[in-house]
Design a protein around this motif. Structure first.
Motif, PDB file in Angstrom:
ATOM      1  N   GLY A 116       4.594  41.622  72.833  1.00 46.46           N
ATOM      2  CA  GLY A 116       3.406  42.527  73.255  1.00 46.46           C
ATOM      3  C   GLY A 116       2.740  41.476  74.269  1.00 46.46           C
ATOM      4  N   LEU A 136       1.487  48.889  82.062  1.00 44.08           N
ATOM      5  CA  LEU A 136       1.636  48.910  80.379  1.00 44.08           C
ATOM      6  C   LEU A 136       2.048  50.184  79.801  1.00 44.08           C
ATOM      7  CD1 LEU A 136      -2.406  49.174  79.477  1.00 44.08           C
ATOM      8  CD2 LEU A 136      -0.387  47.072  78.640  1.00 44.08           C
ATOM      9  N   LEU A 137       2.731  51.297  80.998  1.00 44.67           N
ATOM     10  CA  LEU A 137       4.149  52.089  80.591  1.00 44.67           C
ATOM     11  C   LEU A 137       4.958  51.645  79.904  1.00 44.67           C
ATOM     12  CD1 LEU A 137       3.562  54.836  82.646  1.00 44.67           C
ATOM     13  CD2 LEU A 137       2.980  54.550  80.142  1.00 44.67           C
ATOM     14  N   ASN A 167       5.608  47.830  78.951  1.00 44.14           N
ATOM     15  CA  ASN A 167       6.018  47.744  78.244  1.00 44.14           C
ATOM     16  C   ASN A 167       5.858  48.501  76.787  1.00 44.14           C
ATOM     17  OD1 ASN A 167       5.003  45.167  79.171  1.00 44.14           O
ATOM     18  ND2 ASN A 167       3.542  45.301  78.907  1.00 44.14           N
ATOM     19  N   ALA A 168       5.290  49.588  76.446  1.00 44.97           N
ATOM     20  CA  ALA A 168       5.591  50.464  75.652  1.00 44.97           C
ATOM     21  C   ALA A 168       7.201  50.840  75.421  1.00 44.97           C
ATOM     22  CB  ALA A 168       4.634  51.686  75.929  1.00 44.97           C
ATOM     23  N   LEU A 197       8.836  48.258  74.022  1.00 48.59           N
ATOM     24  CA  LEU A 197       8.273  47.430  72.582  1.00 48.59           C
ATOM     25  C   LEU A 197       8.886  48.764  71.358  1.00 48.59           C
ATOM     26  CD1 LEU A 197       4.792  47.097  73.126  1.00 48.59           C
ATOM     27  CD2 LEU A 197       6.056  46.107  71.506  1.00 48.59           C
ATOM     28  N   LEU A 198       9.581  49.788  72.189  1.00 47.86           N
ATOM     29  CA  LEU A 198      10.066  51.397  71.490  1.00 47.86           C
ATOM     30  C   LEU A 198      11.488  50.682  70.914  1.00 47.86           C
ATOM     31  CD1 LEU A 198       9.837  54.054  70.245  1.00 47.86           C
ATOM     32  CD2 LEU A 198      10.678  54.453  72.415  1.00 47.86           C
ATOM     33  N   VAL A 226       4.599  50.019  67.591  1.00 50.01           N
ATOM     34  CA  VAL A 226       4.664  49.859  69.298  1.00 50.01           C
ATOM     35  C   VAL A 226       3.377  50.037  68.556  1.00 50.01           C
ATOM     36  CG1 VAL A 226       4.008  51.586  71.549  1.00 50.01           C
ATOM     37  CG2 VAL A 226       6.621  51.510  69.672  1.00 50.01           C
ATOM     38  N   LEU A 227       2.136  50.260  68.239  1.00 47.10           N
ATOM     39  CA  LEU A 227       0.603  50.487  68.695  1.00 47.10           C
ATOM     40  C   LEU A 227       0.542  48.827  68.410  1.00 47.10           C
ATOM     41  CD1 LEU A 227      -0.016  54.021  66.399  1.00 47.10           C
ATOM     42  CD2 LEU A 227      -0.600  53.097  68.932  1.00 47.10           C
ATOM     43  N   LEU A 239       1.320  46.667  71.670  1.00 46.35           N
ATOM     44  CA  LEU A 239       0.161  47.406  73.067  1.00 46.35           C
ATOM     45  C   LEU A 239      -1.194  47.106  72.502  1.00 46.35           C
ATOM     46  CD1 LEU A 239       0.934  51.608  73.061  1.00 46.35           C
ATOM     47  CD2 LEU A 239       1.405  49.427  75.158  1.00 46.35           C
ATOM     48  N   ILE A 252      -6.383  48.726  71.820  1.00 44.17           N
ATOM     49  CA  ILE A 252      -5.751  49.171  73.093  1.00 44.17           C
ATOM     50  C   ILE A 252      -6.709  49.740  74.114  1.00 44.17           C
ATOM     51  CG2 ILE A 252      -4.248  50.520  74.150  1.00 44.17           C
ATOM     52  CD1 ILE A 252      -2.500  50.646  71.380  1.00 44.17           C
TER      53      ILE A 252
END
Length: 256
Positions: A82, A118-119, A121-122, A125-126, A155-156, A159, A239
């Motif tokens: 992140g 950020l999308l 990045n998500a 992370l996933l 993931v959280l 973020l 977040i």
């Protein structure tokens, strides 16, 4: 019109597509971070150091050392990813000639640029967390039934760092500040947030300080320990606060 074309009409999706286009050229290199690094950590910490810990007394870990350290490794890797995806890329994109500067000359708003990044990045992370979980499940460090909850927690956690770091990185004029943030904030959190040993073993004053660490909450959530509601609330709050702060800093920087 295809579904993909319809989606790309959304400004934030176009920004995410830009980062996806870059990622398609470099994804092979991320295998080292997503698979090789956790594999080495599992072997070294779980089977190397872990055997020494288990040979003495690991009952306070409520299981083996490998089972204890694996969720911490997942959360810590998400924190680092992140940070990495929101520090240097945001700093470079906000400079003259960077992607952000080009994007805001189109009908896209600074908030669209932020949301799209950020999308992406998500997404990173996933995919990275899935890779780590495959390794952990393969070595028996995590049970398959716990993987979905651990994936969401990772993931959280990522973020919860990505959004605030993006809010800060876009204001930075010198990369040395980002290096200092990694050295004096991210690395201490990595070492002292219950990742490799229980936070209860720390002095009382330091243990209470660890309780406010987002990585500690992410690690505990990956382990399924403590109050799930509190851990989720802390991460979701970070977040949201980070996103709102980033909206202000992005707008201020990219419309100046």
């Amino acid at each position: 019109m295809s579904a993909a074309d319809s989606l790309l009409r959304v400004p934030a999706a176009r920004e995410a597509a830009y980062w996806w286009h870059l990622y398609r050229r470099t994804w092979r290199g991320t295998i080292v971070i997503s698979v090789a690094n956790p594999l080495l950590f599992v072997v070294a910490m779980g089977f190397g150091l872990g055997q020494l810990v288990d040979a003495r007394d690991s009952t306070y870990l409520q299981g083996s050392y490998l089972g204890f350290v694996a969720p911490g490794l997942l959360a810590a890797s998400a924190m680092q990813l992140g940070f990495i995806n929101s520090a240097g890329p945001v700093f470079q994109s906000a400079r003259v000639g960077g992607n952000y500067r080009a994007a805001v000359t189109t009908p896209m708003e600074p908030t669209d640029v932020l949301t799209g990044h950020l999308l992406f990045n998500a997404f990173r992370l996933l995919t990275a967390s899935i890779g780590i979980l495959v390794v952990l499940v393969g070595f028996g460090a995590t049970e398959l039934k716990d993987a979905p909850g651990s994936l969401l927690a990772a993931v959280l956690t990522g973020l919860a760092f990505a959004a605030p770091v993006a809010a800060f990185a876009i204001t930075v004029e010198r990369p040395a500040k980002l290096s200092a943030l990694f050295r004096f904030v991210i690395m201490p959190l990595y070492m002292f947030s219950g990742t490799f040993f229980p936070a209860e073993q720390l002095p009382d004053w330091l243990e209470r300080l660890v309780w406010v660490s987002p990585l500690w909450h992410g690690t505990e959530l990956c382990r399924g320990s403590g109050s799930t509601a509190i851990h989720l609330l802390v991460l979701l709050t970070l977040i949201a606060v980070g996103y709102l702060a980033a909206r202000r800093t992005y707008t201020r920087r990219l419309t100046a």
